[in-house]
Motif scaffolding. Structure first.
Motif, PDB file in Angstrom:
ATOM      1  N   ARG A  90       0.859  -1.189   0.000  1.00 36.50           N
ATOM      2  CA  ARG A  90       0.000   0.000   0.000  1.00 36.50           C
ATOM      3  C   ARG A  90       0.886   1.227   0.000  1.00 36.50           C
ATOM      4  N   VAL A  91       0.747   2.065  -1.014  1.00 33.09           N
ATOM      5  CA  VAL A  91       1.535   3.299  -1.139  1.00 33.09           C
ATOM      6  C   VAL A  91       0.563   4.464  -0.962  1.00 33.09           C
ATOM      7  N   TYR A  92       0.926   5.399  -0.074  1.00 35.55           N
ATOM      8  CA  TYR A  92       0.002   6.509   0.192  1.00 35.55           C
ATOM      9  C   TYR A  92       0.749   7.709   0.757  1.00 35.55           C
ATOM     10  N   ARG A  93       0.047   8.823   0.801  1.00 39.77           N
ATOM     11  CA  ARG A  93       0.564  10.063   1.386  1.00 39.77           C
ATOM     12  C   ARG A  93      -0.260  10.349   2.631  1.00 39.77           C
ATOM     13  N   ASP A 105       5.198  10.662   2.550  1.00 41.42           N
ATOM     14  CA  ASP A 105       4.855   9.506   1.736  1.00 41.42           C
ATOM     15  C   ASP A 105       5.280   8.235   2.470  1.00 41.42           C
ATOM     16  N   LYS A 106       4.422   7.203   2.369  1.00 42.52           N
ATOM     17  CA  LYS A 106       4.680   5.959   3.097  1.00 42.52           C
ATOM     18  C   LYS A 106       4.373   4.758   2.220  1.00 42.52           C
ATOM     19  N   ILE A 107       5.047   3.639   2.543  1.00 41.62           N
ATOM     20  CA  ILE A 107       4.758   2.349   1.911  1.00 41.62           C
ATOM     21  C   ILE A 107       4.516   1.356   3.035  1.00 41.62           C
ATOM     22  N   ASP A 108       3.325   0.738   3.025  1.00 37.59           N
ATOM     23  CA  ASP A 108       3.012  -0.336   3.964  1.00 37.59           C
ATOM     24  C   ASP A 108       3.221  -1.658   3.242  1.00 37.59           C
ATOM     25  N   ILE A 109       3.986  -2.562   3.847  1.00 35.55           N
ATOM     26  CA  ILE A 109       4.204  -3.896   3.311  1.00 35.55           C
ATOM     27  C   ILE A 109       3.552  -4.861   4.293  1.00 35.55           C
ATOM     28  N   ILE A 110       2.436  -5.453   3.887  1.00 39.90           N
ATOM     29  CA  ILE A 110       1.648  -6.305   4.768  1.00 39.90           C
ATOM     30  C   ILE A 110       1.941  -7.765   4.437  1.00 39.90           C
ATOM     31  N   LEU A 147       6.766  -0.737   7.656  1.00 43.99           N
ATOM     32  CA  LEU A 147       6.573   0.623   7.168  1.00 43.99           C
ATOM     33  C   LEU A 147       7.877   1.142   6.581  1.00 43.99           C
ATOM     34  N   ALA A 148       7.796   1.665   5.359  1.00 43.86           N
ATOM     35  CA  ALA A 148       8.971   2.222   4.690  1.00 43.86           C
ATOM     36  C   ALA A 148       8.668   3.650   4.261  1.00 43.86           C
ATOM     37  N   TYR A 149       9.710   4.490   4.303  1.00 48.61           N
ATOM     38  CA  TYR A 149       9.577   5.887   3.893  1.00 48.61           C
ATOM     39  C   TYR A 149      10.391   6.112   2.623  1.00 48.61           C
ATOM     40  N   PRO A 150       9.718   6.280   1.460  1.00 48.83           N
ATOM     41  CA  PRO A 150      10.453   6.502   0.209  1.00 48.83           C
ATOM     42  C   PRO A 150      10.889   7.961   0.070  1.00 48.83           C
ATOM     43  N   ARG A 151      11.901   8.202  -0.768  1.00 47.72           N
ATOM     44  CA  ARG A 151      12.385   9.562  -1.031  1.00 47.72           C
ATOM     45  C   ARG A 151      11.662  10.201  -2.221  1.00 47.72           C
ATOM     46  N   CYS A 152      10.735   9.485  -2.841  1.00 49.56           N
ATOM     47  CA  CYS A 152       9.981  10.042  -3.964  1.00 49.56           C
ATOM     48  C   CYS A 152       8.506  10.151  -3.579  1.00 49.56           C
ATOM     49  N   LYS A 153       7.750  10.841  -4.398  1.00 41.85           N
ATOM     50  CA  LYS A 153       6.322  11.019  -4.110  1.00 41.85           C
ATOM     51  C   LYS A 153       5.578   9.705  -4.307  1.00 41.85           C
ATOM     52  N   ALA A 154       4.592   9.481  -3.469  1.00 45.01           N
ATOM     53  CA  ALA A 154       3.802   8.255  -3.528  1.00 45.01           C
ATOM     54  C   ALA A 154       3.126   8.094  -4.886  1.00 45.01           C
ATOM     55  N   GLU A 155       2.706   9.200  -5.494  1.00 42.78           N
ATOM     56  CA  GLU A 155       2.020   9.133  -6.786  1.00 42.78           C
ATOM     57  C   GLU A 155       2.945   8.693  -7.923  1.00 42.78           C
ATOM     58  N   ARG A 172       3.606  -4.496  -8.793  1.00 45.09           N
ATOM     59  CA  ARG A 172       3.282  -3.291  -9.572  1.00 45.09           C
ATOM     60  C   ARG A 172       2.212  -2.496  -8.825  1.00 45.09           C
ATOM     61  N   ILE A 173       2.358  -1.206  -8.831  1.00 44.34           N
ATOM     62  CA  ILE A 173       1.421  -0.311  -8.167  1.00 44.34           C
ATOM     63  C   ILE A 173       0.577   0.356  -9.251  1.00 44.34           C
TER      64      ILE A 173
END
Length: 174
Positions: A90-93, A105-110, A147-155, A172-173
């Motif tokens: 799940r990728v979201y802001r 921006d965050k990435i949830d890996i479930i 929980l991961a914090y990417p350096r790019c925008k979630a979009e 793929r997102i």
């Protein structure tokens, strides 16, 4: 006042230690008289009169050696381990008051794995987007979220690759 409390506590601790060291009150075993022994059936009487050191205890033999037993356990574990691990991404802001922009921006890996797994690495957009931090990625059970914090925008995130000890999985997102 404080000194009195300290003295009282030391006395209580000392008394509890002394009572713990005192011999326990055991139930006295009464020796059976000859008359009482005669009233018992012969088998019970024989057991009571036999010295414990004379008793032989037999341990039944097993069909498997220790090595065969370990091998069968390892096979069971290998059979239970899924060939392909599964994750839901799940990728979201999210709003954040700790940043200058007001969002993060965050990435949830479930984890969708029944057996525990540990994420050893994550790659976003095939390595073109760095990950600053990652949390809760050890010993993940079904439903656990890393929980991961990417350096790019979630979009802008199009692919997230998750690496574990058992392989690497790309998602793929949309």
């Amino acid at each position: 006042m404080n000194r009195q409390i300290r003295t009282f506590l030391l006395c209580v601790i000392g008394l509890s230690l002394l009572s713990a060291c005192s011999p326990s009150q055991q139930v006295e075993h009464k020796e059976l008289s000859q008359e009482e022994l005669n009233k018992l059936d012969p088998e019970t009487r024989n057991i009571l009169e036999t010295d414990i050191s004379e008793l032989e205890v037999s341990v039944p033999e097993t069909d498997q050696s220790e090595a065969e037993y370990q091998d069968s356990l390892n096979e069971e574990i290998a059979e239970n381990r899924p060939v392909q691990e599964e994750f839901d991404i799940r990728v979201y802001r999210a709003e954040s008051q700790g940043t200058m922009t007001g969002y993060i921006d965050k990435i949830d890996i479930i984890s969708l794995n029944d057996l525990p797994t540990t994420i050893t690495g994550i790659q976003v957009n095939r390595g073109h987007c760095a990950v600053t931090r990652m949390y809760d990625y050890h010993n993940m059970h079904y439903g656990s979220v890393a929980l991961a914090y990417p350096r790019c925008k979630a979009e802008n995130i199009r692919e997230v690759s998750v690496r574990t000890a058992d392989g690497s999985y790309a998602y793929r997102i949309q």
